[in-house]
Design a protein around this motif. Structure first.
Motif, PDB file in Angstrom:
ATOM      1  N   GLY A 167      -1.700   2.936   7.234  1.00  0.00           N
ATOM      2  CA  GLY A 167      -1.185   2.081   6.169  1.00  0.00           C
ATOM      3  C   GLY A 167      -1.681   0.655   6.212  1.00  0.00           C
ATOM      4  O   GLY A 167      -1.250  -0.172   5.404  1.00  0.00           O
ATOM      5  N   VAL A 168      -2.588   0.346   7.125  1.00  0.00           N
ATOM      6  CA  VAL A 168      -3.122  -1.019   7.239  1.00  0.00           C
ATOM      7  C   VAL A 168      -4.526  -1.076   6.647  1.00  0.00           C
ATOM      8  O   VAL A 168      -5.389  -0.267   7.013  1.00  0.00           O
ATOM      9  CB  VAL A 168      -3.161  -1.475   8.713  1.00  0.00           C
ATOM     10  CG1 VAL A 168      -3.721  -2.895   8.808  1.00  0.00           C
ATOM     11  CG2 VAL A 168      -1.772  -1.391   9.321  1.00  0.00           C
ATOM     12  N   PHE A 169      -4.746  -2.028   5.762  1.00  0.00           N
ATOM     13  CA  PHE A 169      -6.048  -2.126   5.106  1.00  0.00           C
ATOM     14  C   PHE A 169      -7.142  -2.372   6.145  1.00  0.00           C
ATOM     15  O   PHE A 169      -7.031  -3.292   6.967  1.00  0.00           O
ATOM     16  CB  PHE A 169      -6.025  -3.275   4.086  1.00  0.00           C
ATOM     17  CG  PHE A 169      -7.112  -3.149   3.056  1.00  0.00           C
ATOM     18  CD1 PHE A 169      -6.851  -2.564   1.824  1.00  0.00           C
ATOM     19  CD2 PHE A 169      -8.394  -3.608   3.315  1.00  0.00           C
ATOM     20  CE1 PHE A 169      -7.854  -2.442   0.865  1.00  0.00           C
ATOM     21  CE2 PHE A 169      -9.403  -3.477   2.378  1.00  0.00           C
ATOM     22  CZ  PHE A 169      -9.132  -2.898   1.143  1.00  0.00           C
ATOM     23  N   ALA A 188      -5.238   4.159  -1.528  1.00  0.00           N
ATOM     24  CA  ALA A 188      -4.011   3.787  -0.812  1.00  0.00           C
ATOM     25  C   ALA A 188      -3.534   4.947   0.042  1.00  0.00           C
ATOM     26  O   ALA A 188      -3.098   4.755   1.194  1.00  0.00           O
ATOM     27  CB  ALA A 188      -2.931   3.380  -1.824  1.00  0.00           C
ATOM     28  N   GLN A 189      -3.638   6.162  -0.517  1.00  0.00           N
ATOM     29  CA  GLN A 189      -3.236   7.331   0.257  1.00  0.00           C
ATOM     30  C   GLN A 189      -4.188   7.555   1.428  1.00  0.00           C
ATOM     31  O   GLN A 189      -3.760   7.954   2.519  1.00  0.00           O
ATOM     32  CB  GLN A 189      -3.186   8.563  -0.670  1.00  0.00           C
ATOM     33  CG  GLN A 189      -2.047   8.462  -1.687  1.00  0.00           C
ATOM     34  CD  GLN A 189      -2.203   9.390  -2.880  1.00  0.00           C
ATOM     35  OE1 GLN A 189      -3.258   9.998  -3.083  1.00  0.00           O
ATOM     36  NE2 GLN A 189      -1.145   9.496  -3.691  1.00  0.00           N
ATOM     37  N   ASN A 200      -8.092   5.919  -8.788  1.00  0.00           N
ATOM     38  CA  ASN A 200      -8.883   5.828  -7.562  1.00  0.00           C
ATOM     39  C   ASN A 200      -8.220   4.902  -6.548  1.00  0.00           C
ATOM     40  O   ASN A 200      -8.267   5.155  -5.343  1.00  0.00           O
ATOM     41  CB  ASN A 200     -10.296   5.336  -7.882  1.00  0.00           C
ATOM     42  CG  ASN A 200     -11.140   6.413  -8.540  1.00  0.00           C
ATOM     43  OD1 ASN A 200     -10.902   7.603  -8.342  1.00  0.00           O
ATOM     44  ND2 ASN A 200     -12.104   6.004  -9.340  1.00  0.00           N
ATOM     45  N   MET A 201      -7.612   3.824  -7.064  1.00  0.00           N
ATOM     46  CA  MET A 201      -6.965   2.889  -6.151  1.00  0.00           C
ATOM     47  C   MET A 201      -5.794   3.578  -5.431  1.00  0.00           C
ATOM     48  O   MET A 201      -5.562   3.350  -4.240  1.00  0.00           O
ATOM     49  CB  MET A 201      -6.477   1.646  -6.892  1.00  0.00           C
ATOM     50  CG  MET A 201      -6.014   0.562  -5.942  1.00  0.00           C
ATOM     51  SD  MET A 201      -5.854  -1.069  -6.682  1.00  0.00           S
ATOM     52  CE  MET A 201      -4.727  -0.754  -7.992  1.00  0.00           C
ATOM     53  N   ILE A 226       0.830  -1.209   0.000  1.00  0.00           N
ATOM     54  CA  ILE A 226       0.000   0.000   0.000  1.00  0.00           C
ATOM     55  C   ILE A 226       0.863   1.258   0.000  1.00  0.00           C
ATOM     56  O   ILE A 226       0.580   2.221  -0.722  1.00  0.00           O
ATOM     57  CB  ILE A 226      -0.940  -0.019   1.225  1.00  0.00           C
ATOM     58  CG1 ILE A 226      -1.981  -1.140   1.051  1.00  0.00           C
ATOM     59  CG2 ILE A 226      -1.640   1.323   1.407  1.00  0.00           C
ATOM     60  CD1 ILE A 226      -2.860  -1.376   2.267  1.00  0.00           C
ATOM     61  N   ALA A 227       1.922   1.243   0.786  1.00  0.00           N
ATOM     62  CA  ALA A 227       2.784   2.423   0.868  1.00  0.00           C
ATOM     63  C   ALA A 227       3.429   2.718  -0.486  1.00  0.00           C
ATOM     64  O   ALA A 227       3.529   3.883  -0.902  1.00  0.00           O
ATOM     65  CB  ALA A 227       3.861   2.205   1.930  1.00  0.00           C
TER      66      ALA A 227
END
Length: 425
Positions: free
Chosen positions: A121-123, A112-113, A107-108, A81-82
DNA sequence: AACACGGGGAC
DNA sequence: GTCCCAGTGTT
């Protein structure tokens, strides 16, 4: 959604709900089949929410076989993600090049941001939180929730609607947005709380194989005992789906310009709308009917040539491959004058046209159909001080650094194969 | 609710 | 040519 609300929906849609024992038997039949027949897909070998999320975004309106190479490349380039949140936009577009629906990847990245900013940073694991992320709608929220986190949420896509419409003889038009909530309610009743991710994926696997749109094989289906349409001989009636509108035709002129350094003029498209932020040869929408003095040309003379720039052999060759279009169009000389006007005004360049119709490219989008006629010219002067900011001279060797949509790739291939060798470029 | 938004594969 | 596809955002 409460059970009472489901009951109301089922009643309104004429759906007969099953008793608990039948639901249990259905889950077992479907999951037993899935355990034997499930496809070995890359995103089924991981439990990483990010990887599963990437696969689900790519799979929106896109076939499995198309997605697989993009999936590997994307995770290679943006492993977490980062990395995605920090990536330059041209890099993410390049990784999505050819996959279509390019706002998906933009958009993805925004999502992520969002995750970096709001969730360290964790889904997120909560379906309501997941559904808030940019680019994640009801389907993807359910898919990621169920597959990555084993949360019993429905993931209703075209496959699931087709399967369910046949199972229950549901007459709701699956092309209408409003129908989705009916199918979600059905899946919410049926979904296996122990294996929600497998349940959803089993429905999709079934929908893409045995319960396919065109040639379904209900007789070999693991859930044929539950299939009302099959038992009643009404398979051919389901799903109900209204037809999409036909793409609207649009004619464009593709301007292939080369300078003395053999570089080509590329233009970056606007940051919103069709093919946003992708690069193409300049595309001009000439209204041919509005060109003063236009005379309908004879088909064999539709492509006339600046003969003084060509040796006799080349001219002969080009004449032989002249435009075969049966449409009545202005002659090249007439178009050339207009194109020169537009190019001077828009790009501050004075091209010398070498060839009419370097090729004709057709490209169909979901709602538009482009017909691009290519024109090739050279710019001999070095007065490109008025070159617009979105334009750039690029040598062929550097094309790999630019994200090209398929129409541009088609123009380029055609130019390479047909025009370039005629001029010894 | 309708539309914008890509591209490719099967028949 | 036809139809389809592991949809979402905007208006």
């Amino acid at each position: 959604m409460t059970n009472l609300e489901h009951t109301k929906i089922f009643k309104a849609a004429g759906i007969e709900m099953w008793p608990a024992e039948k639901i249990q038997a259905f889950r077992k039949a479907l999951l037993d089949w899935y355990d034997k027949e499930k496809r070995d897909l890359p995103w089924r070998r991981t439990s990483d929410p990010y990887s599963i999320w990437v696969s689900e975004i790519m799979l929106q309106q896109t076939r499995v076989d198309t997605v697989i190479p993009y999936y590997h490349n994307f995770l290679d380039k943006f492993p977490d993600i980062a990395a995605l949140a920090a990536a330059p936009e041209d890099a993410i577009l390049k990784a999505w090049e050819g996959l279509g629906y390019y706002s998906r990847v933009k958009n993805m990245q925004k999502a992520a941001q969002q995750i970096v900013a709001d969730y360290n940073g964790v889904f997120p694991k909560n379906p309501q939180e997941i559904a808030k992320l940019k680019g994640i709608g009801p389907y993807t929220a359910g898919a990621v929730s169920s597959i990555a986190f084993q949360i019993p949420e429905p993931a209703v896509d075209g496959n699931v609607m087709r399967v369910m419409s046949r199972l229950f003889e549901i007459d709701a038009d699956i092309a209408k947005p409003a129908s989705r909530k009916i199918f979600e309610a059905v899946v919410r009743e049926l979904i296996d709380p122990e294996r929600p991710g497998d349940f959803n994926q089993a429905l999709m696997d079934l929908g893409s194989s045995i319960c396919s749109p065109l040639n379904p094989q209900p007789e070999i289906s693991p859930i044929k005992a539950f299939n009302a349409a099959y038992k009643n001989g009404t398979m051919h009636l389901y799903p109900v789906k209204s037809k999409a509108k036909r793409p609207v035709p649009m004619n464009l002129q593709g301007i292939i310009l080369q300078n003395k350094e053999k570089q080509f003029l590329l233009e970056k498209r606007p940051s919103s709308g069709l093919l946003a932020d992708f690069w193409t040869f300049p595309l001009i929408q000439l209204d041919l009917d509005a060109i003063p003095g236009t005379v309908a040309a004879e088909p064999e003379s539709a492509a006339s040539i600046q003969t003084e720039l060509l040796v006799a052999e080349e001219f002969q060759k080009l004449t032989e491959t002249a435009n075969k279009s049966d449409k009545k169009l202005p002659s090249f000389n007439q178009i050339e004058a207009k194109l020169s006007e537009v190019v001077a005004e828009k790009y501050g360049l004075k091209p010398v046209w070498l060839k009419a119709e370097t090729g004709s490219v057709n490209h169909v989008f979901s709602h538009i159909k482009w017909h691009i006629t290519g024109y090739y010219g050279r710019v001999l002067t070095k007065e490109d001080s008025r070159l617009p900011e979105q334009c750039r001279w690029v040598s062929e060797n550097d094309f790999a650094d630019y994200a090209f949509p398929v129409p541009q790739q088609k123009m380029w291939q055609q130019f390479k194969q047909q025009t370039r060798k005629e001029f010894g470029l």
